[in-house]
Design an enzyme around this catalytic site. Structure first.
Site, PDB file in Angstrom:
ATOM      1  N   HIS A  38       0.856  -1.186   0.000  1.00 46.37           N
ATOM      2  CA  HIS A  38       0.000   0.000   0.000  1.00 46.37           C
ATOM      3  C   HIS A  38       0.884   1.225   0.000  1.00 46.37           C
ATOM      4  O   HIS A  38       1.866   1.294   0.735  1.00 46.37           O
ATOM      5  CB  HIS A  38      -0.926  -0.016   1.211  1.00 46.37           C
ATOM      6  CG  HIS A  38      -1.933  -1.116   1.119  1.00 46.37           C
ATOM      7  ND1 HIS A  38      -1.730  -2.350   1.677  1.00 46.37           N
ATOM      8  CD2 HIS A  38      -3.114  -1.174   0.455  1.00 46.37           C
ATOM      9  CE1 HIS A  38      -2.764  -3.131   1.386  1.00 46.37           C
ATOM     10  NE2 HIS A  38      -3.615  -2.458   0.637  1.00 46.37           N
ATOM     11  N   LYS A  50      -8.233   1.696 -11.758  1.00 43.46           N
ATOM     12  CA  LYS A  50      -7.087   0.784 -11.643  1.00 43.46           C
ATOM     13  C   LYS A  50      -6.444   0.491 -12.996  1.00 43.46           C
ATOM     14  O   LYS A  50      -7.052   0.705 -14.039  1.00 43.46           O
ATOM     15  CB  LYS A  50      -7.544  -0.528 -10.997  1.00 43.46           C
ATOM     16  CG  LYS A  50      -8.559  -1.292 -11.854  1.00 43.46           C
ATOM     17  CD  LYS A  50      -8.853  -2.668 -11.271  1.00 43.46           C
ATOM     18  CE  LYS A  50      -9.918  -3.389 -12.095  1.00 43.46           C
ATOM     19  NZ  LYS A  50     -10.159  -4.767 -11.676  1.00 43.46           N
TER      20      LYS A  50
END
Length: 578
Positions: free
Chosen positions: A325, A405
RNA sequence: GCCUUUGUAGCUCAGUCGGUAGAGCACCACCAUGGUAAGGUGGGGGUCGCCGGUUCGAUUCCGGCCGAAGGCUCCA
């Protein structure tokens, strides 16, 4: 006329011929739809009974007769009422008719004894089909219009080509796919297993599989440190508070393992790592000086997948994501996305995947996050893909509800596409967990969060690698790099000595000192796809050399041991295939 | 979850028209010491996926369940 169009016509026409054959055998059958698909065709039927292999053979024979009978494919345009009359006994066709919008032309095609509601086009006559260039492949169930609540129909799949030779090539390709099946290779090479009695969809890594996994993971970790990431470790379970806050219990519960109760609290096994990484972020107040955070973890997660969806290593219930992340300021977003993409490509190239295609998915109808954020993030993704010169497609509205994405798909050695990397914005979790950082102006602001996996999951990536290389891994990944094989028992000590030297140098080597004859040992090593075999006899012992037999069958005699070590080192360092 | 197929030794598979099963490989022992893909002989190993029914008797027939494969759907 373009070749692919013609082939599509052949396949679509084959579907009609098959429907005619099936109706000959089952006059009461209801017919649904029968399109051309990649490599072939199918037709869905509602039949009075299930089909056997003998039935497929009979259908095939009837199809051949129909093809040889040289029937013209006649197109005609009819009115809606005429069509309703024509298909009055075919409930699925009537349903299709109702779906055709008012005013649109309704065309039908007839070849001899069969008429179908169809847009076309078709070949001129059944004689344009080659009776020796098609094969019925399988019978499967399929829902009418793909809906689980609709009746289940019987679908017959077939493949069709212009010439018998094309058919044969395709059937060879199918055989190749079967030979490369990672489940088969996993068993033959003793890499992993699954145990239904211990839980379906859960993978057991055997020693040789684990060695490969170690190489992959070690490389992955080293590269992450080089690229400015930190590693974190997080728990496997978390209380319901965590999953309520993240929202998973709201929208993802069906995919989670059910809760475990302890001290009157529900604990859930993690289906994702994100909330845990967020907990680490929340542990202290963050300044813009702390960002970007790049936290990676080989995090094992568990998800409830429907039993019918499980497939070897490709789709499992417990898997390890090569997760990370990135928590970044808005200013940093562009650079970070570009770096992630560059890093992804580097990783994929390292494992021998060079044919890569990108897919950008944009905002769906139901979504969270402001439009400006979506626009900024989507633009950043596009810029990154363009900077890397990647070919890409845009999937409009195909993003998750929480952010746009990029997915990267690779093509394997025989042309199949697999999705591996994914880089995903998340506008949901920073909101839900109220993530902040203090900016230069002293104001608390919300950071961007990017979720990414380069290999996807270790299990699936391993399955793809296994099929890509058909089990013959390049030396840097091979579980056994060198098999040392003495010609006779007198060479055992020298063989053991060589094995030891290689192991001390960090190579994966073993010496086969079993009572088998040399020929049998070579055969075994060859079947295990060991890249290098060192054959040791009296000559080699006297001169301090080795006789190298390569996996590809080539041989080199009287090679000084040090020269071999150099060759092996270079090969491993370069990550090249043998 | 649904449809089709399927489940016999560690693996690959044969077989029993109902009388509790075989092969090859693997494994173990002995013999053989062999120069580039299987040396020989012998041996151990299976409640025939699980539960129930029919039957004097079921691995075989019937029903249910569980798993696997190929689809539909979904996706790392």
């Amino acid at each position: 006329m373009a070749d692919d169009v013609k082939l599509e016509m052949i396949r679509h026409s084959m579907a009609h011929v098959m429907a005619e054959a099936v109706l000959e055998m089952f006059p009461t059958a209801q017919i649904a739809i029968g399109p051309a698909i990649e490599n072939g065709f199918y037709y869905d039927f509602d039949l009075p009974r299930s089909l056997t292999d003998d039935d497929l053979a009979e259908i095939t024979e009837r199809m051949k007769k129909i093809i040889h009978s040289d029937k013209e494919f006649k197109r005609s345009v009819v009115s809606r009422d005429e069509a309703r009359e024509l298909f009055k006994d075919q409930k699925y066709k009537l349903e299709l008719l109702d779906a055709i919008e008012e005013g649109a032309e309704i065309s039908i095609y007839n070849q001899g004894g069969f008429t179908d509601l169809c847009r076309g086009p078709h070949v001129a006559s059944t004689k344009d089909l080659n009776a020796d260039a098609f094969k019925l492949l399988s019978v499967a169930g399929a829902y009418w219009r793909g809906k689980e609540t609709n009746p289940m129909l019987t679908r017959i799949y077939g493949t069709a080509w212009r010439t018998p030779k094309d058919l044969r090539l395709y059937l060879d390709h199918l055989a190749d796919i079967e030979k490369r099946d990672h489940r088969k290779l996993g068993k033959e090479l003793d890499l992993f297993s699954l145990h239904e009695e211990a839980g379906p969809g859960l993978v057991y890594w055997h020693p040789k599989g684990a060695r490969i996994r170690q190489v992959i993971e070690n490389f992955w970790r080293e590269e992450h440190y080089k690229n400015g990431y930190e590693m974190v470790y997080t728990p496997h379970v978390g209380k319901s508070w965590l999953w309520e806050t993240s929202g998973h219990l709201g929208f993802y519960k069906d995919s989670m393992y059910p809760p475990m109760e302890m001290d009157n609290m529900d604990y859930y096994v993690k289906p994702m790592n994100c909330p845990f990484h967020i907990m680490i972020y929340q542990n202290s107040k963050k300044s813009y000086r702390d960002l970007p955070c790049r936290w990676a973890e080989l995090g094992t997660v568990y998800r409830y997948e429907k039993a019918g969806a499980l497939h070897g290593l490709m789709r499992v219930r417990g898997f390890t994501q090569d997760d990370a992340h990135l928590i970044v300021t808005p200013d940093q977003m562009d650079d970070e996305i570009m770096e992630v993409l560059r890093f992804s490509l580097y990783m994929l190239h390292s494992f021998g995947f060079n044919d890569i295609h990108a897919y950008i998915s944009t905002k769906p109808e139901k979504s969270v996050g402001e439009q400006e954020k979506w626009d900024a993030a989507t633009e950043a993704l596009k810029r990154a893909v363009e900077k890397e010169g990647l070919e890409y497609d845009i999937d409009e509205g195909g993003g998750a509800f929480y952010g746009p994405k990029i997915d990267l798909k690779i093509k394997d050695a025989i042309g199949r596409e697999w999705q591996l990397s994914t880089v995903q914005f998340d506008f949901n979790l920073p909101e839900r967990f109220k993530l902040t950082f203090v900016d230069k102006d002293g104001v608390e602001k919300r950071p961007y969060m990017i979720h990414r996996a380069l290999l996807g999951s270790i299990e699936r990536f391993f399955g793809v690698l296994l099929e890509h290389y058909a089990g013959a891994f390049p030396p840097w990944l091979s579980p056994d790099q060198v098999a040392v094989i003495p010609v006779a028992e007198v060479g055992n000590d020298y063989a053991k000595d060589i094995e030891k030297k290689l192991r001390n140098l960090g190579f994966r080597a073993f010496s086969d000192l079993s009572s088998d004859r040399m020929n049998a040992k070579i055969r075994k090593a060859q079947q295990q796809k060991v890249p290098y075999m060192l054959i040791i006899g009296e000559k080699e012992m006297a001169n301090g050399t080795v006789s190298v037999r390569y996996r590809n069958g080539k041989q080199a005699f009287g090679v000084p041991f040090d020269d071999f070590v150099k060759e092996l080192s270079d090969k491993v360092a370069s990550k090249e295939q043998l």
